[in-house]
Design a protein around this motif. Structure first.
Motif, mmCIF file in Angstrom:
data_model
loop_
_atom_site.group_PDB
_atom_site.id
_atom_site.type_symbol
_atom_site.label_atom_id
_atom_site.label_comp_id
_atom_site.label_asym_id
_atom_site.label_seq_id
_atom_site.Cartn_x
_atom_site.Cartn_y
_atom_site.Cartn_z
ATOM 1 N N HIS A 424 0.828 -1.212 0.000
ATOM 2 C CA HIS A 424 0.000 0.000 0.000
ATOM 3 C C HIS A 424 0.859 1.257 0.000
ATOM 4 O O HIS A 424 0.433 2.308 -0.495
ATOM 5 N N PHE A 425 2.041 1.167 0.535
ATOM 6 C CA PHE A 425 2.954 2.308 0.582
ATOM 7 C C PHE A 425 3.979 2.243 -0.553
ATOM 8 O O PHE A 425 4.132 3.198 -1.317
ATOM 9 N N SER A 426 4.687 1.113 -0.652
ATOM 10 C CA SER A 426 5.805 1.027 -1.592
ATOM 11 C C SER A 426 5.367 1.131 -3.047
ATOM 12 O O SER A 426 6.084 1.698 -3.873
ATOM 13 N N LYS A 427 4.216 0.598 -3.367
ATOM 14 C CA LYS A 427 3.742 0.586 -4.755
ATOM 15 C C LYS A 427 3.303 1.968 -5.227
ATOM 16 O O LYS A 427 3.510 2.331 -6.387
ATOM 17 N N TYR A 428 2.733 2.746 -4.307
ATOM 18 C CA TYR A 428 2.060 3.977 -4.721
ATOM 19 C C TYR A 428 2.762 5.261 -4.277
ATOM 20 O O TYR A 428 2.498 6.318 -4.857
ATOM 21 N N ILE A 429 3.610 5.195 -3.260
ATOM 22 C CA ILE A 429 4.372 6.375 -2.844
ATOM 23 C C ILE A 429 5.790 6.179 -3.343
ATOM 24 O O ILE A 429 6.539 5.354 -2.836
ATOM 25 N N ARG A 430 6.171 6.937 -4.345
ATOM 26 C CA ARG A 430 7.402 6.682 -5.058
ATOM 27 C C ARG A 430 8.548 7.572 -4.563
ATOM 28 O O ARG A 430 8.310 8.615 -3.929
ATOM 29 N N PRO A 431 9.789 7.165 -4.825
ATOM 30 C CA PRO A 431 10.936 7.987 -4.418
ATOM 31 C C PRO A 431 10.807 9.419 -4.943
ATOM 32 O O PRO A 431 10.326 9.649 -6.055
ATOM 33 N N ASN A 432 11.205 10.356 -4.093
ATOM 34 C CA ASN A 432 11.151 11.798 -4.356
ATOM 35 C C ASN A 432 9.738 12.374 -4.255
ATOM 36 O O ASN A 432 9.532 13.552 -4.574
ATOM 37 N N ALA A 433 8.785 11.557 -3.820
ATOM 38 C CA ALA A 433 7.483 12.124 -3.468
ATOM 39 C C ALA A 433 7.653 13.059 -2.272
ATOM 40 O O ALA A 433 8.607 12.935 -1.496
ATOM 41 N N LYS A 434 6.720 13.971 -2.131
ATOM 42 C CA LYS A 434 6.719 14.892 -0.991
ATOM 43 C C LYS A 434 5.527 14.573 -0.098
ATOM 44 O O LYS A 434 4.376 14.538 -0.570
ATOM 45 N N VAL A 435 5.792 14.324 1.166
ATOM 46 C CA VAL A 435 4.691 14.207 2.119
ATOM 47 C C VAL A 435 4.012 15.567 2.208
ATOM 48 O O VAL A 435 4.689 16.605 2.258
ATOM 49 N N ILE A 436 2.683 15.568 2.193
ATOM 50 C CA ILE A 436 1.948 16.835 2.211
ATOM 51 C C ILE A 436 1.093 16.939 3.461
ATOM 52 O O ILE A 436 0.780 15.946 4.117
ATOM 53 N N GLY A 437 0.721 18.144 3.775
ATOM 54 C CA GLY A 437 -0.101 18.396 4.950
ATOM 55 C C GLY A 437 -1.536 17.935 4.748
ATOM 56 O O GLY A 437 -2.028 17.850 3.618
ATOM 57 N N LEU A 438 -2.196 17.632 5.860
ATOM 58 C CA LEU A 438 -3.612 17.268 5.792
ATOM 59 C C LEU A 438 -4.272 17.505 7.143
ATOM 60 O O LEU A 438 -3.612 17.641 8.169
ATOM 61 N N GLU A 439 -5.591 17.546 7.110
ATOM 62 C CA GLU A 439 -6.397 17.576 8.330
ATOM 63 C C GLU A 439 -7.322 16.373 8.301
ATOM 64 O O GLU A 439 -7.870 16.026 7.246
#
Length: 501
Positions: A424-439
């Protein structure tokens, strides 16, 4: 004519308003793994429920840059792959590294033997060979190196590899043993040379090393299997005055050096020494951590402290597993049940017993990865990729669980729910992605989100409750907000992909 003119304008305004309403809806895909049996299954039908959470994404608020997700190449895993049919070997490698699999992007391996080796061994077997003329990686040639090379062939995007030593050979240590003891200061330069030689040897085999952790678990492991002890001051001395300068002198200054590499409760003590000043910080590229301090707590305060101490350096989770357990074979329900224990269940000190209750394996993974991503961790690496039905092979009989369990005798393969959780993480969140803010309006849900280099956004939601929930997703946009409605099943993990934001 004037009435017709007003009527035409009114109709145009309605059409434009309708178009704007359509544009406000988010195009999205949902993939779910759940106790009900979904395994990274695409979900297209959703329920409208009373329990509605509001999740607001803020892509303009960018946090850490993702290094990657993955697992470890160990001799045990590689040995097992060689016991399987070629079809099943390829099936597992494709599942981890193929374009339709988990797409692992950050991996680890061991230098010299570790507990998940078949026996004790070193690349420096000749005693008092201080110049390492007899350095050899022949022990890795049958199993470990072929697994790594085959994984590289399967991976379309490639992946980073960092290596970790569990111990130097006994002749370099004060206790002359594989377990415990310290590296003798007269061998600091020899040990730094060891790292440089290792890079060259693997390079010769077509494998590029991205970096190192200086020492796996420098506090030791209770004197059980390969280990070598460092204090924060000793490790920093070694990195600052020996390892860093040696790699730099050998033209390997771009290799990443990660300090510490143990549990999170010790973070403050270590980063205070590692990043004390410019000189101590110079050769450290980041900090490595494990999760074994607790079966439920991911220690956000410690993670935040480590980030603030060195905000421009890596903070990578480098090892995790369901430890001290024999895997449950083809029993998905066990991985969703509160049955697993770890070493702390049996012999943690009384003041730490509360950190080690029984736990749900899937929950532990989902909770920790989301907790890490929401507290500045940029990479997350699991332990063994493949183990057998016993939880080995392991020369010390330190049984653990891996995402993929195999039975070499019957050539059978079991992808546990942990495999799908990691994907769920490795497949869809790729290297150099930026974690973004959320509420997130619902404290019972854990949520994290990242924007990939291609502009897509990946949101991971974890619902550990037994109650399904509706989700109202809002994407904050410069021109106008966009929204989506969907639901998540009980005891479920979802990844939601919003393409090309």
């Amino acid at each position: 004519m004037e009435k017709h003119h007003y009527l035409r304008v009114f109709i145009i305004m309605i059409v434009l308003s309708s178009c704007n309403m359509e544009n406000k809806k988010i195009t999205f895909e949902v993939y779910e793994t759940s106790a009900r049996g979904n395994k990274l299954t695409e979900i297209t039908n959703f329920s409208s429920l009373e329990n509605k959470a509001v999740i607001t994404l803020k892509p303009e608020q960018t946090l850490q840059t993702i290094t990657g997700f993955g697992g470890a190449f160990t001799e045990s895993s590689a040995y097992l792959l060689n016991q399987l049919s070629q079809d099943n070997r390829n099936k597992i490698l494709q599942a981890y590294f193929g374009k339709d699999g988990a797409r692992y992007s950050l991996t680890r391996t061991h230098m010299n033997s570790c507990d998940f080796s078949l026996t004790n061994y070193s690349y420096t077997p000749v005693e008092n060979d201080t110049t390492l003329e007899h350095f050899t990686i022949k022990e890795d040639m049958d199993d470990l190196i072929p697994m790594i090379k085959d994984a590289l062939d399967v991976s379309e995007d490639g992946f980073k590899i960092f290596a970790s030593p569990w111990t130097a050979v006994p002749w370099m240590k004060d206790n002359k043993k594989w377990v415990g003891g310290k590296l003798l200061p007269e061998y600091y330069d020899t040990w730094a040379l060891f790292f440089s030689k290792y890079v060259d040897a693997y390079k010769k085999e077509g494998i590029d090393i991205w970096g190192f952790t200086v020492e796996n678990e420098p506090h030791g492991n209770g004197n059980n299997w390969e280990s070598m002890h460092f204090t924060p001051e000793e490790m920093t001395d070694f990195v600052q005055n020996h390892l860093g300068p040696k790699l730099e002198a050998d033209g390997k200054g771009d290799l990443k050096i990660l300090g510490y590499d143990q549990n999170r409760e010790g973070l403050k003590e270590w980063v205070d020494v590692m990043y004390k000043d410019e000189a101590s910080s110079k050769y450290y590229d980041g900090t490595a951590i494990h999760w074994y301090e607790s079966t439920y707590d991911y220690f956000p305060e410690a993670l935040q402290y480590a980030h603030k101490k060195a905000p421009d350096k890596y903070l990578i989770q480098t090892e995790a597993c369901v430890d001290s357990e024999v895997p449950k074979w083809k029993d998905d329900a066990w991985y969703w049940s509160k049955e697993a224990t770890d070493w702390g269940w049996d012999w943690a000190p009384e003041d730490q017993k509360h950190l080690h209750p029984k736990y749900v394996p899937v929950y532990r993974y989902a909770r920790d990865i989301i907790g890490c991503l929401n507290n500045w961790v940029d990479g997350w690496v699991d332990w063994n990729m493949v183990l057998n039905k016993q939880g080995g092979p392991n020369w010390f009989k330190n049984w653990c669980v891996a995402p993929v369990i195999v039975d070499p005798e019957t050539n059978d393969v079991y992808f546990t729910p942990i495999y799908y959780t990691l994907a769920h993480f490795s497949k869809y969140i790729r290297p150099n992605a930026k974690v973004i803010g959320l509420e997130n309006s619902d404290e019972e849900l854990m949520v994290t989100a990242s924007q990939n280099p291609d502009g897509s956004i990946a949101i991971v939601i974890f619902n550990e409750t037994v109650i399904p929930k509706s989700i109202h997703l809002i994407l904050k946009d410069k021109s106008k907000d966009k929204s989506a409605e969907f639901s998540i099943n009980p005891q479920a993990i979802q990844t939601i992909i919003i393409p090309n934001v």
